[in-house]
Design a protein around this motif. Structure first.
Motif, PDB file in Angstrom:
ATOM      1  N   ALA A  12      -2.326 -65.650 -72.132  1.00  0.00           N
ATOM      2  CA  ALA A  12      -3.679 -66.377 -71.757  1.00  0.00           C
ATOM      3  C   ALA A  12      -3.374 -66.774 -70.309  1.00  0.00           C
ATOM      4  O   ALA A  12      -4.360 -67.533 -69.825  1.00  0.00           O
ATOM      5  CB  ALA A  12      -4.185 -67.222 -72.728  1.00  0.00           C
ATOM      6  N   ASP A 180      -6.746 -76.650 -67.709  1.00  0.00           N
ATOM      7  CA  ASP A 180      -6.923 -75.175 -67.769  1.00  0.00           C
ATOM      8  C   ASP A 180      -5.567 -74.635 -68.274  1.00  0.00           C
ATOM      9  O   ASP A 180      -5.242 -73.794 -69.163  1.00  0.00           O
ATOM     10  CB  ASP A 180      -7.397 -74.673 -66.682  1.00  0.00           C
ATOM     11  CG  ASP A 180      -7.830 -72.822 -67.148  1.00  0.00           C
ATOM     12  OD1 ASP A 180      -8.340 -72.660 -67.949  1.00  0.00           O
ATOM     13  OD2 ASP A 180      -7.382 -71.928 -66.136  1.00  0.00           O
ATOM     14  N   THR A 184      -4.623 -72.849 -71.720  1.00  0.00           N
ATOM     15  CA  THR A 184      -4.215 -71.311 -71.613  1.00  0.00           C
ATOM     16  C   THR A 184      -2.778 -71.390 -72.104  1.00  0.00           C
ATOM     17  O   THR A 184      -2.222 -70.443 -72.615  1.00  0.00           O
ATOM     18  CB  THR A 184      -4.212 -70.818 -70.244  1.00  0.00           C
ATOM     19  OG1 THR A 184      -3.822 -71.543 -69.382  1.00  0.00           O
ATOM     20  CG2 THR A 184      -5.788 -70.500 -69.981  1.00  0.00           C
TER      21      THR A 184
END
Ligand SMILES: C[S@@+](CC[C@H](N)C(=O)[O-])C[C@H]1O[C@@H](n2cnc3c(N)ncnc32)[C@H](O)[C@@H]1O
Length: 233
Positions: A12, A180, A184
């Protein structure tokens, strides 16, 4: 070929650093790649390096010790027609000169910040360098988790000066980039877990995800910073 559990871990992540697209574009514009050779020491899968060279006549060389990451980079470069070679090697043993260099989140490969900056001064005259720093006074738990060799931002800049560099550009990861990055870094394994709830590795994966998330929000969110420097000499 690594199995889907191994591939899921960082699937990701765009790159392995707290960095959004706009910030990355700014850093690459300041790195100002024109041609020649660009080396990335501790490149991971080399996404920043691919972007640094793909619209220029330059050639890239990505050096890392992680074969899974290197393979991902090789596939991406081939699919995009980017002139980047991926080499499995200890970055600290790489010898050579380059027109531009990147070293983002990999100072530990050289033994720490000071050693990395000193070694990189022998590689290039213009460097995109990314490293952690204490953005707030660390607790004992933060030092125990992350180590005692992380500098404050002023000390990081003094270390740049002491190793012969001048700072052309400085910016730091903001909270959304950090959140983030952390999200991720777990999301690939979480998606795998949702798809394989009965796999023998499910319990340890759930535990790994919970521990990582707790460590972030209790120990270093807002305490660990990450600086991006374009350094020249
Ligand atoms: C936080 S990641 C950053 C990767 C990449 N620079 C990026 O921004 O996406 C650190 C990288 O350093 C690599 N690394 C660690 N020790 C190394 C060494 N001795 N030589 C080369 N690479 C190393 C790891 O495999 C990992 O890919």
């Amino acid at each position: 070929m690594p199995d889907d559990f191994t591939l899921a871990r960082r699937s990701a992540m765009r790159w392995n650093a707290p960095l959004d697209e706009t910030h990355a574009a700014l850093l690459l514009s300041r790195l100002d790649v024109e041609g020649g050779t660009v080396v990335d020491l501790g490149a991971g899968w080399g996404e920043l390096l691919i972007r640094a060279v793909e619209t220029t006549p330059a050639r890239g060389l990505a050096v890392d010790t992680d074969e899974v990451a290197l393979d991902r980079g090789r596939r991406a470069a081939r699919d995009r027609g980017a002139r980047v070679e991926f080499v499995e090697q200890d970055a600290a043993t790489w010898q050579g000169r380059a027109d531009r260099a990147l070293c983002v989140g990999a100072s530990h490969a050289f033994g720490g910040t000071g050693q990395a900056l000193a070694a990189l001064a022998g590689v290039t005259d213009r460097l995109l360098y990314g490293d952690a720093f204490w953005a707030a006074e660390p607790t004992t738990a933060a030092v125990d988790l992350l180590g005692d060799d992380i500098l404050t931002l002023p000390a990081l800049l003094e270390t740049c000066r002491a190793t012969g560099w001048r700072v052309l550009h400085l910016s730091t990861a903001d909270q959304r980039e950090w959140d983030d990055f952390e999200s991720t870094s777990r999301a690939g394994r979480l998606e795998w877990l949702l798809a394989h709830p009965d796999d023998p590795r499910a319990a340890e994966t759930r535990e790994w995800l919970d521990t990582r998330e707790r460590e972030y929000v209790t120990t270093y969110r807002g305490v660990l910073g990450f600086a991006y420097l374009v350094l020249v000499k």
